[in-house]
Scaffold this active site. Structure first.
Site, PDB file in Angstrom:
ATOM      1  CB  CYS A  73      -0.956  74.392 110.418  1.00 57.61           C
ATOM      2  SG  CYS A  73       0.423  75.762 110.124  1.00 57.61           S
ATOM      3  CG  HIS A 132      -2.421  72.434 106.449  1.00 61.52           C
ATOM      4  ND1 HIS A 132      -1.506  72.877 107.366  1.00 61.52           N
ATOM      5  CD2 HIS A 132      -1.621  71.333 105.674  1.00 61.52           C
ATOM      6  CE1 HIS A 132      -0.392  72.195 107.394  1.00 61.52           C
ATOM      7  NE2 HIS A 132      -0.432  71.506 106.448  1.00 61.52           N
ATOM      8  CG  ASN A 274       0.580  77.403 114.761  1.00 60.39           C
ATOM      9  OD1 ASN A 274      -0.015  76.946 113.754  1.00 60.39           O
ATOM     10  ND2 ASN A 274       1.605  77.981 114.845  1.00 60.39           N
TER      11      ASN A 274
HETATM   12 CA    CA Z   1       0.157  77.371 111.547  1.00 61.89          CA
END
Ligand code: CA
Length: 446
Positions: A73, A132, A274
């Site tokens: 991520c 993130h 992903n």
């Molecule tokens: Ca991810």
């Protein structure tokens, strides 16, 4: 007959830079989390209808060889935001939960984000979803080019518990203030995204919408579960419910663009961050080999779509390899700006209109700790740590079944040299957690 000057003044030959007569396009960047290659209708899904996601492919372009720059991520998002391979600036690994993150974790402040660029071009910039890219205040989205933020700072989040109990330091926030959010999170994100469009409909805007769907934990409300009573496996049923909620949310955003009559002038991307972690969530990468966390195709080759009704062809499949790093320079170019000279991504617009019939990239690259890969044309070389390398011809063998490393020595050497030249410009990872970068688990010999 038109003079050359008159010809260039007609709409037959409008350059992509917005002119005084044309509105700068809105830019909407939709990101799905841990979405497998096979899980949208236009790529073969049969059990989970995704009409709204599919509509982007039907209204625009589907990339049959669309990649992200990492199989997990946070590094992918660092590449997405900057248009640069994240190994250029040490953002090679995930941070882990806030309590475990390295003290220096965050998208390095040396880097310029797509939001910084679009804001400087006069765009209203809003983000709704999963960040993130740093827990600390200096890494907050509103310090990285976004006017507004609604979402959470971390990597995984409950869909039903705004405090995300069990993961300290990761509440749902509006701006910098935690908010008590009681709506199913995917629906809350749709509410916030459509409100941002309502508020900014009269000016160019950039909406960055990274869903946490369909990342674990597997949580869905009864409304969506009821749609999949035919699926008996409870894990698969909940995953399907989360997908369906995300597709509904995307439908609401596209409806909102139509309601304000700005859909034609909106450049809309959809990409996954992903590949699917199939064992954990059922998210399927068929026919690709491997999963999230691996540099086999299943970890990095993802659903990737774009529509811009006023400028791009409709219902087209584009087969040359592209990468999510291309979104930043494509968006900046569409907005009338000039992409930075240090980018690895490429402006895709001339390739999508047929002005440029070549390939956008000579080669694409991955490095994730002990794993690495390079794709050049149809050939892909990958390393799994130590000295083991595998070589595949993806044109004939997309599923990476026939390792040709033993029989194609010249091709192996060519790709190794290409990779080494790219890798020489990278830096060491700025952080790493114990679980990351150890390479693929090798099967024990029986
Ligand atoms: Ca991810």
């Amino acid at each position: 007959m038109l003079s050359r000057r008159e010809f260039f003044a007609t709409s037959l030959f409008v350059p992509f830079a917005a002119t005084a007569q044309t509105r700068k396009p809105n830019i909407v960047l939709l990101v799905a989390d841990d979405l497998g290659f096979a899980e949208i209708g236009v790529q073969g899904s049969k059990d989970i209808p995704t009409p709204h996601i599919d509509s982007i492919a039907k209204s625009g372009v589907r990339f049959s060889h669309g990649y992200v720059s990492c199989p997990v991520c946070s590094p992918t998002r660092a590449g997405l935001m900057t248009g640069r391979y994240q190994q250029r600036f040490g953002h090679e690994f995930n941070p882990g939960p806030a309590a475990e993150a390295s003290s220096n974790f965050g998208l390095p402040l040396t880097e310029t984000t797509i939001a910084d660029r679009l804001k400087s071009l006069g765009y209203a910039t809003g983000m709704v979803g999963k960040w993130h890219l740093g827990y600390k205040p200096e890494f907050h989205p509103m310090r990285r080019g976004f006017d507004e933020f609604f979402g959470f700072p971390g990597g995984a989040h409950s869909y039903l518990d705004w405090k995300d109990r069990g993961r300290e330091g990761n509440p749902v926030m509006r701006g910098t203030t935690p908010v008590e959010e009681t709506t199913y999170l995917t629906e809350a994100f749709a509410r916030e995204a459509t409100a941002f469009i309502d508020k900014n409909k009269s000016r160019p805007f950039f909406l960055y919408m990274p869903f946490n769907a369909v990342h674990a934990p597997l949580e869905a409300t009864q409304k969506y579960q009821d749609r999949f009573a035919n699926i008996s496996d409870t894990k698969r049923r909940t995953f399907a419910s989360m997908m369906s909620a995300m597709d509904d949310a995307i439908g609401k955003i596209l409806d909102k663009l139509r309601e304000h009559k700005i859909e034609e002038d909106s450049l809309v991307f959809f990409v996954a961050d992903n590949g699917g972690p199939t064992p954990q969530t059922t998210s399927s990468n068929v026919p690709l080999r491997g999963f999230k966390g691996q540099v086999y195709e299943g970890g990095i080759h993802v659903p990737f779509l774009v529509q811009w009704k006023r400028r791009l062809p409709k219902g087209v499949v584009y087969d040359q390899p592209v990468i999510a790093l291309d979104i930043h320079p494509t968006a900046v170019s569409a907005a009338g700006g000039v992409p930075g000279a240090n980018l690895d991504g490429v402006n895709l617009l001339p390739f999508l209109t047929g002005q440029n019939k070549g390939a956008p990239h000579d080669a694409l690259y991955w490095r994730f700790g002990a794993q690495w890969a390079v794709r050049k044309g149809d050939w892909k070389l990958l390393g799994l740590g130590q000295s083991a390398v595998e070589l595949y011809n993806l044109g004939a063998d997309l599923s990476e079944k026939n390792n040709l490393a033993g029989s194609e020595a010249a091709k192996l050497k060519e790709l190794q040299t290409t990779y080494d030249a790219w890798n020489a410009k990278n830096v060491a990872p700025k952080w790493r957690t114990e679980r990351q970068g150890r390479g693929l688990k090798k099967k024990k010999k029986a």
